[in-house]
Design a protein around this motif. Structure first.
Motif, PDB file in Angstrom:
ATOM      1  N   MET A  20      32.052  58.376  27.418  1.00  0.00           N
ATOM      2  CA  MET A  20      31.862  57.434  28.576  1.00  0.00           C
ATOM      3  C   MET A  20      31.531  56.179  28.227  1.00  0.00           C
ATOM      4  SD  MET A  20      33.472  59.061  30.875  1.00  0.00           S
ATOM      5  CE  MET A  20      33.174  57.684  32.116  1.00  0.00           C
ATOM      6  N   PHE A  21      30.229  55.965  27.262  1.00  0.00           N
ATOM      7  CA  PHE A  21      29.721  54.865  26.947  1.00  0.00           C
ATOM      8  C   PHE A  21      30.773  53.934  26.288  1.00  0.00           C
ATOM      9  CE2 PHE A  21      27.563  52.209  23.695  1.00  0.00           C
ATOM     10  CZ  PHE A  21      26.854  51.327  24.430  1.00  0.00           C
ATOM     11  N   MET A  22      31.500  54.737  25.601  1.00  0.00           N
ATOM     12  CA  MET A  22      32.580  53.546  24.812  1.00  0.00           C
ATOM     13  C   MET A  22      33.741  53.118  25.891  1.00  0.00           C
ATOM     14  SD  MET A  22      33.635  55.437  21.232  1.00  0.00           S
ATOM     15  CE  MET A  22      34.758  56.270  21.785  1.00  0.00           C
ATOM     16  N   ILE A  23      34.004  53.716  26.589  1.00  0.00           N
ATOM     17  CA  ILE A  23      35.093  53.842  27.946  1.00  0.00           C
ATOM     18  C   ILE A  23      34.447  52.541  28.689  1.00  0.00           C
ATOM     19  CG2 ILE A  23      36.360  54.350  29.972  1.00  0.00           C
ATOM     20  CD1 ILE A  23      36.753  57.251  28.343  1.00  0.00           C
ATOM     21  N   VAL A  24      33.069  52.839  29.027  1.00  0.00           N
ATOM     22  CA  VAL A  24      32.525  51.889  30.131  1.00  0.00           C
ATOM     23  C   VAL A  24      32.415  50.441  29.320  1.00  0.00           C
ATOM     24  CG1 VAL A  24      30.456  51.231  31.274  1.00  0.00           C
ATOM     25  CG2 VAL A  24      31.470  53.385  31.573  1.00  0.00           C
ATOM     26  N   THR A  25      32.099  50.267  28.076  1.00  0.00           N
ATOM     27  CA  THR A  25      31.717  49.279  27.465  1.00  0.00           C
ATOM     28  C   THR A  25      32.999  48.367  27.211  1.00  0.00           C
ATOM     29  OG1 THR A  25      29.880  50.274  26.038  1.00  0.00           O
ATOM     30  CG2 THR A  25      31.173  48.426  25.004  1.00  0.00           C
ATOM     31  N   MET A  26      34.261  49.228  26.932  1.00  0.00           N
ATOM     32  CA  MET A  26      35.640  48.534  26.766  1.00  0.00           C
ATOM     33  C   MET A  26      35.921  48.059  28.282  1.00  0.00           C
ATOM     34  SD  MET A  26      37.922  50.972  24.416  1.00  0.00           S
ATOM     35  CE  MET A  26      39.158  50.580  25.255  1.00  0.00           C
ATOM     36  N   LEU A  27      35.743  48.671  29.317  1.00  0.00           N
ATOM     37  CA  LEU A  27      36.120  48.164  30.673  1.00  0.00           C
ATOM     38  C   LEU A  27      35.310  46.856  31.039  1.00  0.00           C
ATOM     39  CD1 LEU A  27      36.485  51.433  32.326  1.00  0.00           C
ATOM     40  CD2 LEU A  27      38.265  49.651  32.020  1.00  0.00           C
ATOM     41  N   ALA A  28      34.041  46.877  30.674  1.00  0.00           N
ATOM     42  CA  ALA A  28      32.976  45.793  30.929  1.00  0.00           C
ATOM     43  C   ALA A  28      33.313  44.534  30.211  1.00  0.00           C
ATOM     44  CB  ALA A  28      31.494  46.160  30.762  1.00  0.00           C
ATOM     45  N   VAL A  29      33.725  44.820  28.643  1.00  0.00           N
ATOM     46  CA  VAL A  29      33.779  43.640  27.933  1.00  0.00           C
ATOM     47  C   VAL A  29      35.022  43.117  28.431  1.00  0.00           C
ATOM     48  CG1 VAL A  29      34.209  42.942  25.634  1.00  0.00           C
ATOM     49  CG2 VAL A  29      32.276  44.250  26.177  1.00  0.00           C
TER      50      VAL A  29
END
Length: 136
Positions: A20-29
């Motif tokens: 989830m951290f990877m997915i949220v980071t990709m979405l935010a960036v």
């Protein structure tokens, strides 16, 4: 045997959090870079419009390009990264601005976008335009 494996879920929270951290980071960036690209695209369109207006009033392509570059700088876009083209066709004056926007997204890599803005105005045919402006 399989029943015990399904009941044991120790460590799954860490794995789920990492994913989830990877997915949220990709979405935010991605959101940040997308909004930045839309801002630059809007600045390119406004600069092209102002350059085309300048070209239509003065019929000077150099002045139009200078106007575009000053509008880009005013909008916070590097004028050196922009390609400005002017074109005259009959009484129409056209200006096109193209900006290459490169960015890096985590887990995806480097991406390039070509952002463009274009505008077209008719050449000012009124010889009294400048005289009226000076009298008022």
């Amino acid at each position: 045997m399989f029943g015990r494996m399904w009941k044991k879920n120790s460590g799954s929270v860490i794995v789920e959090t990492a994913v989830m951290f990877m997915i949220v980071t990709m979405l935010a960036v991605g959101y940040i870079y997308f909004t930045q690209a839309m801002r630059i695209n809007t600045v390119a369109k406004i600069a092209a419009r102002e350059g085309a207006r300048q070209y239509a009033v003065t019929n000077d392509s150099y002045a139009a390009k200078e106007k575009v570059l000053s509008e880009l700088a005013l909008g916070g876009v590097d004028p050196g990264a922009a390609y400005v083209a002017t074109k005259a066709s009959g009484n129409k004056r056209m200006v096109t601005v193209q900006i290459r926007y490169a960015f890096y997204t985590p887990f995806v890599g480097e991406c390039d976008l070509d952002l463009r803005g274009a505008a077209e105005y008719k050449l000012e045919q009124n010889p009294d335009f400048y005289q009226k402006e000076g009298k008022e």
